[in-house]
Write a protein that holds these residues in place. Structure first.
Motif, PDB file in Angstrom:
ATOM      1  N   VAL A   1      -8.907  57.251 -23.332  1.00  0.00           N
ATOM      2  CA  VAL A   1      -9.922  56.480 -22.605  1.00  0.00           C
ATOM      3  C   VAL A   1      -9.875  56.850 -21.123  1.00  0.00           C
ATOM      4  O   VAL A   1     -10.909  57.135 -20.501  1.00  0.00           O
ATOM      5  CB  VAL A   1      -9.731  54.956 -22.803  1.00  0.00           C
ATOM      6  CG1 VAL A   1     -10.572  54.158 -21.816  1.00  0.00           C
ATOM      7  CG2 VAL A   1     -10.071  54.556 -24.230  1.00  0.00           C
ATOM      8  N   LEU A   2      -8.680  56.856 -20.545  1.00  0.00           N
ATOM      9  CA  LEU A   2      -8.546  57.202 -19.123  1.00  0.00           C
ATOM     10  C   LEU A   2      -8.991  58.643 -18.864  1.00  0.00           C
ATOM     11  O   LEU A   2      -9.724  58.909 -17.906  1.00  0.00           O
ATOM     12  CB  LEU A   2      -7.105  56.990 -18.656  1.00  0.00           C
ATOM     13  CG  LEU A   2      -6.631  55.534 -18.636  1.00  0.00           C
ATOM     14  CD1 LEU A   2      -5.145  55.464 -18.325  1.00  0.00           C
ATOM     15  CD2 LEU A   2      -7.435  54.718 -17.646  1.00  0.00           C
ATOM     16  N   LYS A   3      -8.576  59.554 -19.711  1.00  0.00           N
ATOM     17  CA  LYS A   3      -8.952  60.964 -19.535  1.00  0.00           C
ATOM     18  C   LYS A   3     -10.460  61.152 -19.611  1.00  0.00           C
ATOM     19  O   LYS A   3     -11.061  61.803 -18.752  1.00  0.00           O
ATOM     20  CB  LYS A   3      -8.269  61.826 -20.600  1.00  0.00           C
ATOM     21  CG  LYS A   3      -8.609  63.305 -20.479  1.00  0.00           C
ATOM     22  CD  LYS A   3      -8.130  64.070 -21.680  1.00  0.00           C
ATOM     23  CE  LYS A   3      -9.104  63.827 -22.773  1.00  0.00           C
ATOM     24  NZ  LYS A   3      -9.317  64.807 -23.765  1.00  0.00           N
ATOM     25  N   GLN A   4     -11.081  60.552 -20.631  1.00  0.00           N
ATOM     26  CA  GLN A   4     -12.532  60.704 -20.805  1.00  0.00           C
ATOM     27  C   GLN A   4     -13.287  60.131 -19.613  1.00  0.00           C
ATOM     28  O   GLN A   4     -14.241  60.726 -19.118  1.00  0.00           O
ATOM     29  CB  GLN A   4     -13.006  59.993 -22.084  1.00  0.00           C
ATOM     30  CG  GLN A   4     -12.495  60.595 -23.359  1.00  0.00           C
ATOM     31  CD  GLN A   4     -13.129  61.934 -23.679  1.00  0.00           C
ATOM     32  OE1 GLN A   4     -14.124  62.330 -23.094  1.00  0.00           O
ATOM     33  NE2 GLN A   4     -12.543  62.630 -24.612  1.00  0.00           N
TER      34      GLN A   4
ATOM     35  N   VAL B   1      -0.774  54.877 -28.710  1.00  0.00           N
ATOM     36  CA  VAL B   1      -0.456  55.541 -27.447  1.00  0.00           C
ATOM     37  C   VAL B   1      -1.593  56.468 -27.028  1.00  0.00           C
ATOM     38  O   VAL B   1      -1.978  56.522 -25.856  1.00  0.00           O
ATOM     39  CB  VAL B   1       0.859  56.342 -27.574  1.00  0.00           C
ATOM     40  CG1 VAL B   1       1.125  57.163 -26.328  1.00  0.00           C
ATOM     41  CG2 VAL B   1       2.012  55.405 -27.871  1.00  0.00           C
ATOM     42  N   ARG B   2      -2.139  57.183 -27.988  1.00  0.00           N
ATOM     43  CA  ARG B   2      -3.137  58.204 -27.703  1.00  0.00           C
ATOM     44  C   ARG B   2      -4.445  57.642 -27.143  1.00  0.00           C
ATOM     45  O   ARG B   2      -5.032  58.207 -26.229  1.00  0.00           O
ATOM     46  CB  ARG B   2      -3.409  59.020 -28.967  1.00  0.00           C
ATOM     47  CG  ARG B   2      -4.229  60.258 -28.714  1.00  0.00           C
ATOM     48  CD  ARG B   2      -4.422  61.089 -29.966  1.00  0.00           C
ATOM     49  NE  ARG B   2      -3.143  61.526 -30.500  1.00  0.00           N
ATOM     50  CZ  ARG B   2      -2.829  61.503 -31.782  1.00  0.00           C
ATOM     51  NH1 ARG B   2      -3.687  61.069 -32.670  1.00  0.00           N
ATOM     52  NH2 ARG B   2      -1.666  61.926 -32.188  1.00  0.00           N
TER      53      ARG B   2
ATOM     54  N   ALA C   1       1.060  57.444 -39.855  1.00  0.00           N
ATOM     55  CA  ALA C   1       1.611  57.972 -38.599  1.00  0.00           C
ATOM     56  C   ALA C   1       0.491  58.325 -37.621  1.00  0.00           C
ATOM     57  O   ALA C   1       0.610  58.067 -36.424  1.00  0.00           O
ATOM     58  CB  ALA C   1       2.477  59.194 -38.881  1.00  0.00           C
ATOM     59  N   ASP C   2      -0.601  58.914 -38.128  1.00  0.00           N
ATOM     60  CA  ASP C   2      -1.727  59.266 -37.259  1.00  0.00           C
ATOM     61  C   ASP C   2      -2.344  58.025 -36.628  1.00  0.00           C
ATOM     62  O   ASP C   2      -2.648  58.011 -35.428  1.00  0.00           O
ATOM     63  CB  ASP C   2      -2.800  60.028 -38.038  1.00  0.00           C
ATOM     64  CG  ASP C   2      -2.395  61.463 -38.326  1.00  0.00           C
ATOM     65  OD1 ASP C   2      -1.792  62.093 -37.450  1.00  0.00           O
ATOM     66  OD2 ASP C   2      -2.682  61.926 -39.439  1.00  0.00           O
ATOM     67  N   VAL C   3      -2.530  56.984 -37.428  1.00  0.00           N
ATOM     68  CA  VAL C   3      -3.111  55.744 -36.903  1.00  0.00           C
ATOM     69  C   VAL C   3      -2.138  55.080 -35.930  1.00  0.00           C
ATOM     70  O   VAL C   3      -2.544  54.586 -34.875  1.00  0.00           O
ATOM     71  CB  VAL C   3      -3.506  54.790 -38.051  1.00  0.00           C
ATOM     72  CG1 VAL C   3      -3.963  53.448 -37.513  1.00  0.00           C
ATOM     73  CG2 VAL C   3      -4.612  55.415 -38.901  1.00  0.00           C
TER      74      VAL C   3
ATOM     75  N   ALA D   1      -9.120  56.551 -34.973  1.00  0.00           N
ATOM     76  CA  ALA D   1      -8.394  56.539 -36.245  1.00  0.00           C
ATOM     77  C   ALA D   1      -9.238  57.142 -37.357  1.00  0.00           C
ATOM     78  O   ALA D   1      -8.734  57.902 -38.191  1.00  0.00           O
ATOM     79  CB  ALA D   1      -7.985  55.111 -36.601  1.00  0.00           C
ATOM     80  N   MET D   2     -10.534  56.851 -37.344  1.00  0.00           N
ATOM     81  CA  MET D   2     -11.430  57.386 -38.372  1.00  0.00           C
ATOM     82  C   MET D   2     -11.652  58.891 -38.213  1.00  0.00           C
ATOM     83  O   MET D   2     -12.129  59.544 -39.124  1.00  0.00           O
ATOM     84  CB  MET D   2     -12.773  56.656 -38.339  1.00  0.00           C
ATOM     85  CG  MET D   2     -12.693  55.228 -38.816  1.00  0.00           C
ATOM     86  SD  MET D   2     -12.221  55.098 -40.539  1.00  0.00           S
ATOM     87  CE  MET D   2     -13.671  55.756 -41.315  1.00  0.00           C
TER      88      MET D   2
END
Length: 147
Positions: A16-19, A10-11, A3-5, A56-57
């Motif tokens: 990427v945009l936020k950073q 979406v995350r 589920a996390d991966v 993911a890692m």
């Protein structure tokens, strides 16, 4: 972990945009949302998923530390037995808050190097200059003395 991966699909583009919006642009000013999307889109769809593997890692170890620790702390909290015996929802909520804070803090502390590497990968605008997670950690270690 699956589920996390999966949530990373979406995350990661959002991250990427936020950073990139938080990082300063060429004139020392942050880019707007539209400018950032255009810049990332110039890399193609892959640009939105820069750092997917690194994210993911980081997510998997974070969850593997946080969730069992949270449950163990909640079970052994000094107020737990009384709160459950009295069915005191307010106290149970406070127990959850305390345990979540501690478990999340430990998980965050343990995964901070992975998070820093993930951020560096996401902020590297040239796809050819992006290194994988382990190589980025190695470069950061040499530069900053990390690990």
């Amino acid at each position: 972990s699956v589920a996390d991966v999966s949530a990373c699909v979406v995350r990661v583009p959002c991250e990427v945009l936020k950073q990139r919006m938080q990082a300063l642009g060429p004139c020392g000013v942050s880019l707007s949302f539209t400018q950032t999307v255009s810049k990332v889109w110039a890399e193609g769809v892959k640009g939105f998923f820069a750092g997917f593997g690194a994210t993911a890692m980081r997510e998997v170890p974070f969850a593997l530390i946080q969730m069992p620790l949270f449950e163990e702390l909640k079970h052994n909290h000094p107020w737990a037995a009384r709160a459950h015996a009295e069915d005191n929802k307010q106290r149970q909520g406070l127990i959850g808050m305390h345990c979540g804070f501690v478990a999340g803090s430990f998980a965050g502390l343990a995964t901070t190097p992975l998070d820093a590497a993930k951020t560096r990968i996401m902020l590297t605008e040239d796809p050819r200059a992006r290194l994988g997670l382990w190589r980025t950690l190695g470069v950061m270690s040499k530069e900053c003395g990390m690990m």
